[in-house]
Design a protein around this motif. Structure first.
Motif, short mmCIF file in Angstrom:
data_model
loop_
_atom_site.label_atom_id
_atom_site.label_comp_id
_atom_site.label_asym_id
_atom_site.label_seq_id
_atom_site.Cartn_x
_atom_site.Cartn_y
_atom_site.Cartn_z
N GLU A 62 -27.36 -25.00 1.76
CA GLU A 62 -29.03 -24.94 2.40
C GLU A 62 -29.65 -24.57 2.60
O GLU A 62 -30.78 -24.59 2.39
CB GLU A 62 -29.28 -26.58 2.77
CG GLU A 62 -28.87 -28.02 1.31
CD GLU A 62 -29.15 -28.06 0.40
OE1 GLU A 62 -29.71 -27.38 -0.14
OE2 GLU A 62 -28.48 -28.90 -0.57
N SER A 78 -31.21 -29.52 -5.91
CA SER A 78 -31.93 -28.96 -6.67
C SER A 78 -31.87 -28.57 -7.05
O SER A 78 -31.00 -27.59 -8.13
CB SER A 78 -32.30 -28.59 -5.54
OG SER A 78 -33.80 -27.36 -5.73
N SER A 105 -28.12 -25.27 -3.74
CA SER A 105 -28.45 -26.76 -3.23
C SER A 105 -27.63 -27.39 -4.12
O SER A 105 -27.12 -27.21 -4.92
CB SER A 105 -29.36 -26.31 -3.56
OG SER A 105 -30.02 -27.59 -3.13
N SER A 129 -27.14 -24.69 -8.67
CA SER A 129 -27.29 -26.27 -7.94
C SER A 129 -26.13 -26.65 -8.27
O SER A 129 -26.12 -26.72 -9.54
CB SER A 129 -28.06 -26.30 -7.75
OG SER A 129 -28.70 -27.53 -8.82
N SER A 157 -20.51 -23.96 -10.04
CA SER A 157 -21.50 -23.97 -8.98
C SER A 157 -20.82 -22.37 -8.30
O SER A 157 -21.97 -20.84 -8.01
CB SER A 157 -21.65 -24.16 -8.30
OG SER A 157 -23.25 -25.63 -8.69
N LYS A 182 -32.85 -24.88 -8.18
CA LYS A 182 -31.83 -23.99 -8.28
C LYS A 182 -30.46 -23.86 -9.13
O LYS A 182 -30.19 -24.96 -9.63
CB LYS A 182 -31.47 -23.66 -6.58
CG LYS A 182 -32.01 -23.90 -5.17
CD LYS A 182 -32.41 -22.67 -4.97
CE LYS A 182 -33.78 -23.33 -3.74
NZ LYS A 182 -33.50 -21.63 -2.86
#
Length: 224
Positions: free
Chosen positions: A12, A41, A38, A47, A72, A44
């Motif tokens: 983060e 979120s 993130s 994320s 990710s 992002k």
């Protein structure tokens, strides 16, 4: 050529966090690429929540989370590839913190980085789980084995050092001990250090600077 620091930020924190600013204060050439990462979120692009939504109809429910974490990780590594490619391993040091440490593990395992590296509380096993989920080649033991192979190659320069606080309540220190044992590198346990590891940045001679200097020396010492 001056030393180049490549910093992989945490889950983060993003760019401009305390460790990034510290490095900028002490080194002339510091790169921190925003990994757009993130946990929750949707704004992002890498994320985990965004990947969960994107992959919801593309895989079986029991594979969804593990596949999304893998997406990710891959997305974050793709953000870093151009800087890794244009940095000479002998003239750079890679520093990865927590999630950034997990991405750094992947970069080393895939042979995208063959130079000095400092992994601060690397969260690889915490991120993917014990078995690695969707793709078995992403399991912790598979990635650690790939890292060990890279570190043993003749073209790998410098050391990989794992640093972990004994009071870390986010990433278990046992994960770093296991990684260090498998890949045969040093793990430095910081007594009383928490997950943020700000203690590395304090004092007249901050420990992070000492670690950067040590990582540039040739050869990975056996685990102590």
């Amino acid at each position: 050529m001056a030393l180049r620091i490549i910093f992989f930020h945490g889950l983060e924190s993003g760019c401009g966090g305390r460790k990034h600013r510290f490095l900028q204060e002490h080194y002339d050439d510091v790169v921190c690429v925003d990994m757009h990462m993130s946990l929750l979120s949707l704004g992002k692009r890498n994320s985990i929540l965004r990947n969960l939504v994107k992959n919801a109809l593309m895989t079986k429910p029991w594979n969804l989370y593990s596949w999304s974490v893998q997406c990710s990780l891959d997305g974050c590594l793709q953000c870093q590839e151009s800087e890794l490619f244009r940095t000479q391993s002998s003239k750079g040091v890679l520093i990865g913190s927590s999630w950034g440490g997990a991405v750094a593990c992947l970069a080393i395992a895939k042979g995208l980085w063959k130079g000095p590296a400092i992994l601060i509380a690397p969260a690889y096993k915490l991120a993917v789980g014990k078995r690695g989920g969707y793709d078995p080649t992403y399991s912790p033991l598979a990635i650690y084995a790939a890292m060990a192979k890279q570190l043993a190659s003749d073209d790998y320069v410098g050391q990989v050092i794992i640093v972990h606080g004994t009071m870390d309540d986010t990433v278990p220190i046992s994960d770093s001990r296991e990684m260090a044992s498998v890949i045969g590198v040093e793990v430095q346990e910081v007594e009383g250090g928490d997950h943020r590891m700000r203690c590395l940045l304090e004092g007249e001679t901050p420990e992070l600077i000492s670690l950067i200097n040590r990582a540039q020396t040739t050869g990975n010492p056996p685990e102590r």
